[in-house]
Design an enzyme around this catalytic site. Structure first.
Site, PDB file in Angstrom:
ATOM      1  N   ARG A   1       0.870  -1.238   0.145  1.00  8.65           N
ATOM      2  CA  ARG A   1       0.078  -0.056  -0.062  1.00  8.65           C
ATOM      3  C   ARG A   1       0.841   1.240  -0.083  1.00  8.65           C
ATOM      4  O   ARG A   1       0.469   2.334  -0.489  1.00  8.65           O
ATOM      5  CB  ARG A   1      -0.860  -0.219   1.266  1.00  8.65           C
ATOM      6  CG  ARG A   1      -2.020   1.120   1.356  1.00  8.65           C
ATOM      7  CD  ARG A   1      -2.874   0.908   2.462  1.00  8.65           C
ATOM      8  NE  ARG A   1      -2.768  -0.149   3.292  1.00  8.65           N
ATOM      9  CZ  ARG A   1      -3.864  -0.932   3.534  1.00  8.65           C
ATOM     10  NH1 ARG A   1      -4.906  -0.705   2.782  1.00  8.65           N
ATOM     11  NH2 ARG A   1      -3.840  -1.951   4.435  1.00  8.65           N
ATOM     12  N   TYR A   2       2.008   1.252   0.784  1.00 10.12           N
ATOM     13  CA  TYR A   2       2.917   2.280   0.854  1.00 10.12           C
ATOM     14  C   TYR A   2       4.117   2.172   0.059  1.00 10.12           C
ATOM     15  O   TYR A   2       4.602   0.829   0.026  1.00 10.12           O
ATOM     16  CB  TYR A   2       3.214   2.461   2.377  1.00 10.12           C
ATOM     17  CG  TYR A   2       2.150   2.809   3.202  1.00 10.12           C
ATOM     18  CD1 TYR A   2       1.662   4.038   3.330  1.00 10.12           C
ATOM     19  CD2 TYR A   2       1.798   1.594   4.107  1.00 10.12           C
ATOM     20  CE1 TYR A   2       0.334   3.956   4.086  1.00 10.12           C
ATOM     21  CE2 TYR A   2       0.761   1.987   5.274  1.00 10.12           C
ATOM     22  CZ  TYR A   2       0.069   3.040   5.146  1.00 10.12           C
ATOM     23  OH  TYR A   2      -0.871   3.449   6.104  1.00 10.12           O
TER      24      TYR A   2
ATOM     25  N   CYS B   1      -8.989 -12.912  18.053  1.00  5.52           N
ATOM     26  CA  CYS B   1      -9.500 -11.614  18.705  1.00  5.52           C
ATOM     27  C   CYS B   1     -11.190 -11.568  18.208  1.00  5.52           C
ATOM     28  O   CYS B   1     -10.992 -11.406  16.843  1.00  5.52           O
ATOM     29  CB  CYS B   1      -8.652 -10.647  18.490  1.00  5.52           C
ATOM     30  SG  CYS B   1      -7.001 -11.050  18.975  1.00  5.52           S
TER      31      CYS B   1
ATOM     32  N   CYS C   1      -3.518 -17.896  13.924  1.00  7.93           N
ATOM     33  CA  CYS C   1      -3.329 -17.033  15.144  1.00  7.93           C
ATOM     34  C   CYS C   1      -3.237 -17.987  16.279  1.00  7.93           C
ATOM     35  O   CYS C   1      -3.855 -19.012  16.294  1.00  7.93           O
ATOM     36  CB  CYS C   1      -4.178 -16.038  15.383  1.00  7.93           C
ATOM     37  SG  CYS C   1      -4.206 -14.850  13.979  1.00  7.93           S
TER      38      CYS C   1
ATOM     39  N   ARG D   1       7.295   0.030   2.047  1.00  5.45           N
ATOM     40  CA  ARG D   1       7.156  -1.162   2.750  1.00  5.45           C
ATOM     41  C   ARG D   1       6.171  -1.963   2.503  1.00  5.45           C
ATOM     42  O   ARG D   1       5.009  -1.666   2.073  1.00  5.45           O
ATOM     43  CB  ARG D   1       6.966  -0.926   4.259  1.00  5.45           C
ATOM     44  CG  ARG D   1       5.776   0.127   4.571  1.00  5.45           C
ATOM     45  CD  ARG D   1       6.338   1.122   5.813  1.00  5.45           C
ATOM     46  NE  ARG D   1       5.072   2.001   6.435  1.00  5.45           N
ATOM     47  CZ  ARG D   1       4.598   3.023   5.800  1.00  5.45           C
ATOM     48  NH1 ARG D   1       5.251   3.521   4.810  1.00  5.45           N
ATOM     49  NH2 ARG D   1       3.470   3.818   6.223  1.00  5.45           N
TER      50      ARG D   1
ATOM     51  N   ASP E   1      -7.192   3.175  10.256  1.00  2.00           N
ATOM     52  CA  ASP E   1      -6.838   2.635   8.861  1.00  2.00           C
ATOM     53  C   ASP E   1      -8.272   3.096   8.186  1.00  2.00           C
ATOM     54  O   ASP E   1      -9.406   2.786   8.402  1.00  2.00           O
ATOM     55  CB  ASP E   1      -6.792   1.234   9.107  1.00  2.00           C
ATOM     56  CG  ASP E   1      -5.807   0.647   8.360  1.00  2.00           C
ATOM     57  OD1 ASP E   1      -5.772   1.145   7.103  1.00  2.00           O
ATOM     58  OD2 ASP E   1      -4.818  -0.052   8.717  1.00  2.00           O
TER      59      ASP E   1
ATOM     60  N   ASP F   1     -11.584  -1.206  13.880  1.00  2.00           N
ATOM     61  CA  ASP F   1     -11.873  -1.007  12.289  1.00  2.00           C
ATOM     62  C   ASP F   1     -13.383  -1.673  12.203  1.00  2.00           C
ATOM     63  O   ASP F   1     -13.840  -2.379  13.007  1.00  2.00           O
ATOM     64  CB  ASP F   1     -10.784  -2.120  11.594  1.00  2.00           C
ATOM     65  CG  ASP F   1      -9.451  -1.605  11.482  1.00  2.00           C
ATOM     66  OD1 ASP F   1      -9.293  -0.376  11.167  1.00  2.00           O
ATOM     67  OD2 ASP F   1      -8.216  -2.364  11.945  1.00  2.00           O
TER      68      ASP F   1
ATOM     69  N   ARG G   1      -9.180  -8.518  10.304  1.00  2.00           N
ATOM     70  CA  ARG G   1      -8.899  -9.515   9.154  1.00  2.00           C
ATOM     71  C   ARG G   1      -9.860 -10.952   9.616  1.00  2.00           C
ATOM     72  O   ARG G   1      -9.402 -11.766   9.226  1.00  2.00           O
ATOM     73  CB  ARG G   1      -7.489  -9.955   8.910  1.00  2.00           C
ATOM     74  CG  ARG G   1      -6.820  -8.985   8.645  1.00  2.00           C
ATOM     75  CD  ARG G   1      -5.349  -9.404   7.674  1.00  2.00           C
ATOM     76  NE  ARG G   1      -4.534  -8.353   7.072  1.00  2.00           N
ATOM     77  CZ  ARG G   1      -3.521  -7.869   7.918  1.00  2.00           C
ATOM     78  NH1 ARG G   1      -3.035  -8.506   8.837  1.00  2.00           N
ATOM     79  NH2 ARG G   1      -3.066  -6.815   7.275  1.00  2.00           N
TER      80      ARG G   1
ATOM     81  N   LYS H   1      -3.058   4.088   6.705  1.00  2.00           N
ATOM     82  CA  LYS H   1      -3.543   4.692   8.294  1.00  2.00           C
ATOM     83  C   LYS H   1      -3.059   6.241   8.336  1.00  2.00           C
ATOM     84  O   LYS H   1      -2.275   6.686   7.767  1.00  2.00           O
ATOM     85  CB  LYS H   1      -2.616   3.941   9.085  1.00  2.00           C
ATOM     86  CG  LYS H   1      -3.033   2.570   9.236  1.00  2.00           C
ATOM     87  CD  LYS H   1      -1.909   1.824  10.390  1.00  2.00           C
ATOM     88  CE  LYS H   1      -0.929   0.843   9.789  1.00  2.00           C
ATOM     89  NZ  LYS H   1      -1.692   0.015   8.922  1.00  2.00           N
TER      90      LYS H   1
ATOM     91  N   CYS I   1     -11.082  -8.719  15.436  1.00  2.00           N
ATOM     92  CA  CYS I   1      -9.914  -8.717  14.529  1.00  2.00           C
ATOM     93  C   CYS I   1     -10.571  -7.962  13.323  1.00  2.00           C
ATOM     94  O   CYS I   1     -11.409  -8.569  12.661  1.00  2.00           O
ATOM     95  CB  CYS I   1      -9.659 -10.171  14.200  1.00  2.00           C
ATOM     96  SG  CYS I   1      -8.493 -10.238  12.979  1.00  2.00           S
TER      97      CYS I   1
HETATM   98  C1  LIG Z   1      -0.280  -0.984   8.633  1.00  3.32           C
HETATM   99  C2  LIG Z   1       0.365  -1.184   7.401  1.00  3.32           C
HETATM  100  C3  LIG Z   1       1.609  -0.995   7.160  1.00  3.32           C
HETATM  101  C4  LIG Z   1       2.624  -0.633   8.264  1.00  3.32           C
HETATM  102  O1  LIG Z   1       2.286   1.056   8.460  1.00  3.32           O
HETATM  103  P1  LIG Z   1       3.077   1.516   9.520  1.00  3.32           P
HETATM  104  O2  LIG Z   1       2.591   2.931   9.599  1.00  3.32           O
HETATM  105  O3  LIG Z   1       4.624   1.676   8.778  1.00  3.32           O
HETATM  106  O4  LIG Z   1       3.295   0.828  10.760  1.00  3.32           O
HETATM  107  C5  LIG Z   1       2.287  -1.352   6.038  1.00  3.32           C
HETATM  108  N1  LIG Z   1       1.552  -1.591   4.684  1.00  3.32           N
HETATM  109  C6  LIG Z   1       0.164  -2.107   5.182  1.00  3.32           C
HETATM  110  C7  LIG Z   1      -0.503  -2.393   3.919  1.00  3.32           C
HETATM  111  C8  LIG Z   1      -0.371  -1.728   6.251  1.00  3.32           C
HETATM  112  O5  LIG Z   1      -1.827  -2.082   6.481  1.00  3.32           O
HETATM  113  S1  SF4 Z   2      -5.989  -9.356  15.656  1.00  3.89           S
HETATM  114 FE1  SF4 Z   2      -6.536 -10.896  14.308  1.00  3.89          FE
HETATM  115  S2  SF4 Z   2      -4.709 -11.324  13.080  1.00  3.89           S
HETATM  116 FE2  SF4 Z   2      -4.127 -10.258  15.063  1.00  3.89          FE
HETATM  117  S3  SF4 Z   2      -3.824 -11.905  16.544  1.00  3.89           S
HETATM  118 FE3  SF4 Z   2      -6.059 -11.215  16.654  1.00  3.89          FE
HETATM  119  S4  SF4 Z   2      -7.097 -12.816  15.455  1.00  3.89           S
HETATM  120 FE4  SF4 Z   2      -5.048 -12.763  14.863  1.00  3.89          FE
END
Ligand SMILES: *Cc1c(COP(=O)(O)O)cnc(C)c1O
Ligand code: SF4
Length: 350
Positions: A92-93, A109, A105, A96, A311, A274, A114, A318, A112
């Site tokens: 996305r960025y 959670c 996991c 990174r 996010d 989220d 995801r 974010k 979560c």
């Molecule tokens: C959260 C996230 C990151 C890491 O973001 P930082 O602001 O550097 O912690 C990198 N890629 C994606 C797709 C993310 O959702």
């Molecule tokens: S937030 Fe989601 S991805 Fe992270 S540990 Fe909990 S269940 Fe797993």
């Protein structure tokens, strides 16, 4: 001798452990059919069965409210799919990427982000998919940092982690490898010397970001696991999720941040909840989050200040959404607010 305690994965396990009332069992079958369950022995041991609002239970024990999906919620709340050029990568960025090795996991959670993607039945990356994901990273020289996430990368064996770390270490433009995990706190016994050694590779800086939402999660076993990581030369940061009824009051949030700092873990992000399906009962308003950040800023050490982030739904990334301490007065002059709420012109009047 009793067998070693096991992770609770089925409603019947939770029932036997006294964690769900009999009258909720039928409706919880519907929750369990949709979303994975896992409560590790370490987390189970923290739950106060006499407290209907126990902050640990609320994070891991399924709740009938998870069946209530509000219209704004979405299966992919932060838009991972929109930015996934190959399986296992989210880019996305510019500098990174996320590398998702597994969807499993240690704990699941209830909030979560995801939750539609993670679970014991989701397929891990195949060797061919891993090759393609590493090939993508190698082919993009702008990628300075790789974030191992999932799922939870620290559920993998030390041998598999080592293999991925060594392969990443051969990519010259990757300088930083960041591991996001709930394991040091939710299942601290997994943080063995072998696992810690697997995370260190020649020429790269490794960081571990632990996920914790309540000071009680930082048990002595969790603190020792984090110390093993940090003593090996791997700095630790934390991320927390702002959760209604779990940590959305100033004392609880501050106690969490202090406990982390006492463990040499620097609070990094406080995530606004989220819009994951069936999680409205655990979300707060952004205004509430800003109020809490103001209290932290005014009364606690600078080390205890995470950045409050949202996010943005749809894959926009974010952004910090904490309070602003700048405003303008009637004459258009910049004013800055101090930690007691007093306003001061900047620059000061001569
Ligand atoms: C959260 C996230 C990151 C890491 O973001 P930082 O602001 O550097 O912690 C990198 N890629 C994606 C797709 C993310 O959702
Ligand atoms: S937030 Fe989601 S991805 Fe992270 S540990 Fe909990 S269940 Fe797993």
């Amino acid at each position: 001798m009793n067998a070693a305690p096991k992770t609770l994965r089925r409603l019947s396990d939770l029932d036997q452990a006294g964690l769900i009332p009999a009258e909720k069992r039928a409706v919880l079958e519907q929750v369990a059919a949709r979303y994975a369950i896992a409560v590790t022995p370490a987390m189970e041991a923290l739950i106060d069965r006499g407290d209907p609002n126990d902050p640990i239970a609320q994070q891991f024990v399924p709740d009938p409210a998870e069946l209530d999906v509000v219209p704004q919620e979405r299966a992919d709340p932060i838009g991972d799919h929109a930015h996934s050029p190959v399986d296992g990568i989210v880019h996305r960025y510019p500098d990174r990427v996320l590398l998702k090795l597994t969807h499993v996991c240690a704990v699941y959670c209830r909030f979560c982000f995801r939750r539609e993607m993670v679970g014991p039945d989701a397929e891990p990356l195949t060797p061919a998919q891993l090759d393609a994901a590493l090939g993508y990273i190698a082919a993009h020289p702008d990628i300075w940092e790789v974030v191992l996430t999932g799922g939870d990368p620290l559920v993998l064996s030390a041998r598999r982690l080592r293999d991925v770390m060594v392969r990443l270490s051969t990519i010259a433009h990757v300088k930083v490898i960041r591991v996001h995990s709930r394991v040091p706190i939710a299942d601290p016994a997994r943080i063995t010397g072998e696992l810690v050694r697997a995370l260190k590779v020649e020429g790269k800086a490794t960081y571990v970001v632990a996920h914790a939402n309540h000071a009680r999660e930082l048990t002595s076993a969790a603190r020792e696991a984090c110390a093993r990581i940090i003593d090996a030369g791997i700095p630790m940061l934390s991320q927390s999720v702002l959760l209604a009824g779990v940590n959305d009051d100033p004392q609880t949030l501050a106690a969490l941040m202090r406990a982390l700092v006492e463990c040499r873990i620097k609070p990094y992000y406080l995530h606004h909840g989220d819009l994951a399906p069936g999680t409205a009962h655990l979300r707060t308003s952004i205004e509430r989050g800003q109020e809490l950040m103001r209290v932290l800023h005014g009364r606690y050490s600078g080390l205890c200040q995470p950045t409050y982030v949202l996010d943005i739904p749809g894959g926009h990334g974010k952004s910090p959404v904490g309070p602003s301490y700048l405003s303008r007065d009637d004459e258009g002059r910049t004013q800055v607010e101090d930690f007691n709420g007093g306003l001061h012109c900047y620059p000061p009047e001569p």
